[in-house]
Write an enzyme that holds these catalytic residues in place. Structure first.
Site, PDB file in Angstrom:
ATOM      1  N   GLY A   1       0.841  -1.205   0.000  1.00  0.00           N
ATOM      2  CA  GLY A   1       0.000   0.000   0.000  1.00  0.00           C
ATOM      3  C   GLY A   1       0.872   1.249   0.000  1.00  0.00           C
ATOM      4  O   GLY A   1       1.888   1.288   0.693  1.00  0.00           O
TER       5      GLY A   1
ATOM      6  N   ASP B   1      -0.063   2.179   8.582  1.00  0.00           N
ATOM      7  CA  ASP B   1      -0.550   1.360   9.707  1.00  0.00           C
ATOM      8  C   ASP B   1       0.313   1.446  10.973  1.00  0.00           C
ATOM      9  O   ASP B   1      -0.144   1.074  12.052  1.00  0.00           O
ATOM     10  CB  ASP B   1      -0.654  -0.106   9.281  1.00  0.00           C
ATOM     11  CG  ASP B   1      -1.571  -0.313   8.095  1.00  0.00           C
ATOM     12  OD1 ASP B   1      -2.419   0.575   7.859  1.00  0.00           O
ATOM     13  OD2 ASP B   1      -1.449  -1.343   7.409  1.00  0.00           O
TER      14      ASP B   1
ATOM     15  N   ASP C   1       2.600  -0.520  11.870  1.00  0.00           N
ATOM     16  CA  ASP C   1       2.517  -1.870  12.459  1.00  0.00           C
ATOM     17  C   ASP C   1       3.815  -2.673  12.321  1.00  0.00           C
ATOM     18  O   ASP C   1       3.790  -3.897  12.313  1.00  0.00           O
ATOM     19  CB  ASP C   1       1.365  -2.649  11.785  1.00  0.00           C
ATOM     20  CG  ASP C   1       1.560  -2.792  10.287  1.00  0.00           C
ATOM     21  OD1 ASP C   1       2.433  -2.104   9.722  1.00  0.00           O
ATOM     22  OD2 ASP C   1       0.845  -3.589   9.667  1.00  0.00           O
TER      23      ASP C   1
ATOM     24  N   ARG D   1       0.937  -4.978  -5.566  1.00  0.00           N
ATOM     25  CA  ARG D   1       1.188  -6.235  -4.864  1.00  0.00           C
ATOM     26  C   ARG D   1       1.540  -7.248  -5.945  1.00  0.00           C
ATOM     27  O   ARG D   1       0.950  -7.231  -7.032  1.00  0.00           O
ATOM     28  CB  ARG D   1      -0.023  -6.623  -4.038  1.00  0.00           C
ATOM     29  CG  ARG D   1      -0.302  -5.545  -2.974  1.00  0.00           C
ATOM     30  CD  ARG D   1      -1.160  -6.003  -1.834  1.00  0.00           C
ATOM     31  NE  ARG D   1      -1.052  -5.069  -0.714  1.00  0.00           N
ATOM     32  CZ  ARG D   1      -1.876  -4.027  -0.504  1.00  0.00           C
ATOM     33  NH1 ARG D   1      -2.860  -3.783  -1.324  1.00  0.00           N
ATOM     34  NH2 ARG D   1      -1.697  -3.238   0.542  1.00  0.00           N
TER      35      ARG D   1
ATOM     36  N   THR E   1       4.216   2.691   5.523  1.00  0.00           N
ATOM     37  CA  THR E   1       2.817   2.239   5.637  1.00  0.00           C
ATOM     38  C   THR E   1       2.093   3.109   6.651  1.00  0.00           C
ATOM     39  O   THR E   1       2.678   3.469   7.679  1.00  0.00           O
ATOM     40  CB  THR E   1       2.693   0.750   6.039  1.00  0.00           C
ATOM     41  OG1 THR E   1       1.363   0.511   6.534  1.00  0.00           O
ATOM     42  CG2 THR E   1       3.668   0.351   7.144  1.00  0.00           C
TER      43      THR E   1
ATOM     44  N   ARG F   1      -5.424  -2.176   8.860  1.00  0.00           N
ATOM     45  CA  ARG F   1      -5.453  -3.634   8.626  1.00  0.00           C
ATOM     46  C   ARG F   1      -5.792  -4.347   9.929  1.00  0.00           C
ATOM     47  O   ARG F   1      -6.858  -4.105  10.462  1.00  0.00           O
ATOM     48  CB  ARG F   1      -4.112  -4.114   8.064  1.00  0.00           C
ATOM     49  CG  ARG F   1      -4.263  -5.386   7.232  1.00  0.00           C
ATOM     50  CD  ARG F   1      -2.927  -5.836   6.691  1.00  0.00           C
ATOM     51  NE  ARG F   1      -2.399  -4.959   5.682  1.00  0.00           N
ATOM     52  CZ  ARG F   1      -2.517  -5.170   4.378  1.00  0.00           C
ATOM     53  NH1 ARG F   1      -3.135  -6.223   3.939  1.00  0.00           N
ATOM     54  NH2 ARG F   1      -1.993  -4.334   3.507  1.00  0.00           N
TER      55      ARG F   1
ATOM     56  N   ASP G   1       5.648  -4.990   6.030  1.00  0.00           N
ATOM     57  CA  ASP G   1       6.371  -6.228   6.349  1.00  0.00           C
ATOM     58  C   ASP G   1       6.315  -7.270   5.225  1.00  0.00           C
ATOM     59  O   ASP G   1       7.242  -8.074   5.076  1.00  0.00           O
ATOM     60  CB  ASP G   1       5.932  -6.810   7.697  1.00  0.00           C
ATOM     61  CG  ASP G   1       4.450  -7.103   7.738  1.00  0.00           C
ATOM     62  OD1 ASP G   1       3.718  -6.712   6.811  1.00  0.00           O
ATOM     63  OD2 ASP G   1       4.005  -7.744   8.724  1.00  0.00           O
TER      64      ASP G   1
HETATM   65  P1  ADP Z   1       3.104  -4.542   2.688  1.00  0.00           P
HETATM   66  O1  ADP Z   1       4.497  -4.485   2.166  1.00  0.00           O
HETATM   67  O2  ADP Z   1       2.469  -3.189   2.803  1.00  0.00           O
HETATM   68  O3  ADP Z   1       3.003  -5.363   3.949  1.00  0.00           O
HETATM   69  P2  ADP Z   1       1.985  -6.777   1.195  1.00  0.00           P
HETATM   70  O4  ADP Z   1       1.904  -7.685   2.362  1.00  0.00           O
HETATM   71  O5  ADP Z   1       0.852  -6.763   0.227  1.00  0.00           O
HETATM   72  O6  ADP Z   1       2.181  -5.249   1.585  1.00  0.00           O
HETATM   73  O7  ADP Z   1       3.314  -7.177   0.410  1.00  0.00           O
HETATM   74  C1  ADP Z   1       3.750  -6.430  -0.730  1.00  0.00           C
HETATM   75  C2  ADP Z   1       4.458  -7.349  -1.687  1.00  0.00           C
HETATM   76  O8  ADP Z   1       5.616  -7.908  -1.061  1.00  0.00           O
HETATM   77  C3  ADP Z   1       3.655  -8.586  -2.131  1.00  0.00           C
HETATM   78  O9  ADP Z   1       2.748  -8.317  -3.163  1.00  0.00           O
HETATM   79  C4  ADP Z   1       4.776  -9.480  -2.611  1.00  0.00           C
HETATM   80  O10 ADP Z   1       5.254  -9.091  -3.867  1.00  0.00           O
HETATM   81  C5  ADP Z   1       5.862  -9.211  -1.568  1.00  0.00           C
HETATM   82  N1  ADP Z   1       5.752 -10.222  -0.487  1.00  0.00           N
HETATM   83  C6  ADP Z   1       4.829 -10.278   0.480  1.00  0.00           C
HETATM   84  N2  ADP Z   1       4.994 -11.367   1.262  1.00  0.00           N
HETATM   85  C7  ADP Z   1       6.063 -12.026   0.759  1.00  0.00           C
HETATM   86  C8  ADP Z   1       6.740 -13.235   1.102  1.00  0.00           C
HETATM   87  N3  ADP Z   1       6.343 -13.987   2.123  1.00  0.00           N
HETATM   88  N4  ADP Z   1       7.796 -13.592   0.352  1.00  0.00           N
HETATM   89  C9  ADP Z   1       8.193 -12.832  -0.691  1.00  0.00           C
HETATM   90  N5  ADP Z   1       7.596 -11.689  -1.059  1.00  0.00           N
HETATM   91  C10 ADP Z   1       6.545 -11.285  -0.368  1.00  0.00           C
HETATM   92  O1  F6P Z   2      -1.485  -1.304   4.742  1.00  0.00           O
HETATM   93  C1  F6P Z   2      -2.092  -0.093   4.396  1.00  0.00           C
HETATM   94  C2  F6P Z   2      -3.565  -0.303   4.163  1.00  0.00           C
HETATM   95  O2  F6P Z   2      -4.147   0.952   3.821  1.00  0.00           O
HETATM   96  C3  F6P Z   2      -4.320  -0.922   5.328  1.00  0.00           C
HETATM   97  O3  F6P Z   2      -4.600  -0.011   6.351  1.00  0.00           O
HETATM   98  C4  F6P Z   2      -5.550  -1.471   4.644  1.00  0.00           C
HETATM   99  O4  F6P Z   2      -6.065  -2.582   5.335  1.00  0.00           O
HETATM  100  C5  F6P Z   2      -5.007  -1.893   3.299  1.00  0.00           C
HETATM  101  O5  F6P Z   2      -3.801  -1.207   3.098  1.00  0.00           O
HETATM  102  C6  F6P Z   2      -5.940  -1.631   2.161  1.00  0.00           C
HETATM  103  O6  F6P Z   2      -5.389  -2.176   1.019  1.00  0.00           O
HETATM  104  P1  F6P Z   2      -5.925  -1.881  -0.455  1.00  0.00           P
HETATM  105  O7  F6P Z   2      -5.322  -0.584  -0.883  1.00  0.00           O
HETATM  106  O8  F6P Z   2      -5.424  -3.039  -1.244  1.00  0.00           O
HETATM  107  O9  F6P Z   2      -7.414  -1.797  -0.391  1.00  0.00           O
END
Ligand code: ADP
Ligand code: F6P
Length: 323
Positions: A14, A130, A132, A75, A128, A174, A106
């Site tokens: 995000g 969040d 978090d 993503r 982010t 989230r 994360d």
């Molecule tokens: P954020 O980075 O905000 O936590 P996501 O959890 O959607 O958002 O993760 C962003 C991107 O990071 C995912 O679409 C993917 O490309 C990569 N990613 C997430 N989890 C993993 C994982 N366990 N191993 C490798 N890449 C990951």
């Molecule tokens: O991680 C940032 C965040 O805005 C969260 O607070 C929320 O749950 C999520 O992303 C929303 O994701 P999307 O933009 O895919 O709807």
């Protein structure tokens, strides 16, 4: 050690206000030190598909004050597979990328960890709304989102007051309640409902509304974290039970946009600079975090294994000052 000649930068997951300030700091610091910077579009997607361009000092002009991310974000499920990682490593070799800055949450850190393990040193920083990330006191975007929530809820308060109503507001985060807690305190919420603290509608809402009505309160703001959700049903129950007209509002993605605050621009700039300092020395597999108002770096594994405790004492304090 061979000199680091080229680094890549991407934003992932995000978006968050302040990401552009971080990109600017990375690009300017690297170029000033004779390092070429490739801007990778749409997170790990761009890495896998070789969607990137060389950035110069002016590529990052006039972006420090803009929300979103000029590199776009996405993503990328494919990156969670070994095949995806292999493709990304191949692209890095092709473009002679010696290291990578990853800005995200994360999930993005997990990707950076995997890429580091596969021979491409990555340095990540938390971006982010969040807040978090366990290893960091702060994540870029949190302060701007908080200010947005505050402004929106202040507006809700105006109309709530005029109508003697109750307003139930869902904020993002989230599964985490930090945005709800901080915003809830800043808007003077009657109740703050988050995943981390068991919720009893009788005790936490009906009793509080009844008690505060006795001393003259006529309108109410209830802040609910999206992890709890269900604000429409909650509003209905409140109205049925208390007789106070109640409306539900889901703030949604408005919380993710907008001009970044001073705090977000400042910390993003310092963190971006720190990322390049690490990569320049060939150091990878690190996360640049905020600890006790200082920018420091820690191992990605450690960062991923650190839990952020929810500040129960502050939650209780919020209850006490909302009587
Ligand atoms: P954020 O980075 O905000 O936590 P996501 O959890 O959607 O958002 O993760 C962003 C991107 O990071 C995912 O679409 C993917 O490309 C990569 N990613 C997430 N989890 C993993 C994982 N366990 N191993 C490798 N890449 C990951
Ligand atoms: O991680 C940032 C965040 O805005 C969260 O607070 C929320 O749950 C999520 O992303 C929303 O994701 P999307 O933009 O895919 O709807």
């Amino acid at each position: 050690m061979a000199k680091v000649a080229t680094i890549g930068i991407l934003t992932s997951g995000g978006d968050a206000p302040g990401m552009n300030a971080a990109i600017r700091a990375v690009v300017r610091t690297a170029i000033n030190r004779g390092i070429r910077v490739m801007g990778i579009r749409r997170g790990y997607n761009g890495l896998i598909n070789g969607d990137m361009f060389e950035m110069n000092l002016r590529s990052v002009s006039d972006i420090i004050h803009r929300g979103g991310t000029v590199l776009y974000t996405a993503r990328c499920p494919e990156f969670k597979t070994q095949e995806g990682i292999d493709k990304a490593v191949k692209v890095c070799r092709e473009y002679e990328i010696d290291g990578l800055v990853v800005i995200g949450g994360d999930g993005s850190f997990r990707g950076a960890r995997d890429l580091s393990l596969n021979g491409i040193p990555c340095v990540a920083m938390p971006g982010t709304i969040d807040n978090d990330i366990g290893a960091s006191d702060y994540t870029i975007g949190f302060d701007t989102a908080l200010n947005t929530v505050m402004e929106m809820v202040d507006r809700l308060r105006d109309t709530c007051q005029s109508h003697d109503r109750c307003s139930v507001v869902e904020v993002m985060g989230r599964h985490a309640g930090y945005l709800a807690l901080h915003a809830g305190i800043a808007v003077g919420a009657t109740a703050i409902i988050v995943n981390e603290v068991p919720f009893d509608i009788e005790r936490d809402i009906f009793d509080v509304m009844k008690r505060t009505a006795l001393t003259g309160k006529k309108h109410y703001i209830i802040v609910v974290s999206e992890g709890v959700g269900g604000v429409a049903e909650l509003a209905k129950k409140i109205e049925e039970r208390t007789g106070v007209e109640t409306r539900a509002t889901v703030l949604g993605h408005v919380q993710r946009g907008g001009t970044p605050t001073v705090r977000d621009r400042y910390l993003a700039s310092l963190s971006g600079y720190h990322c390049v300092e690490l990569l320049e020395k060939g150091i990878g597999n690190r996360v640049v975090v905020v600890k006790d108002d200082k920018i420091v770096d820690i191992d990605i594994y450690e960062a991923l294994n650190t839990k952020k405790p929810y500040p129960l004492d502050i939650h209780m304090l919020a209850k006490e000052i909302s009587i």
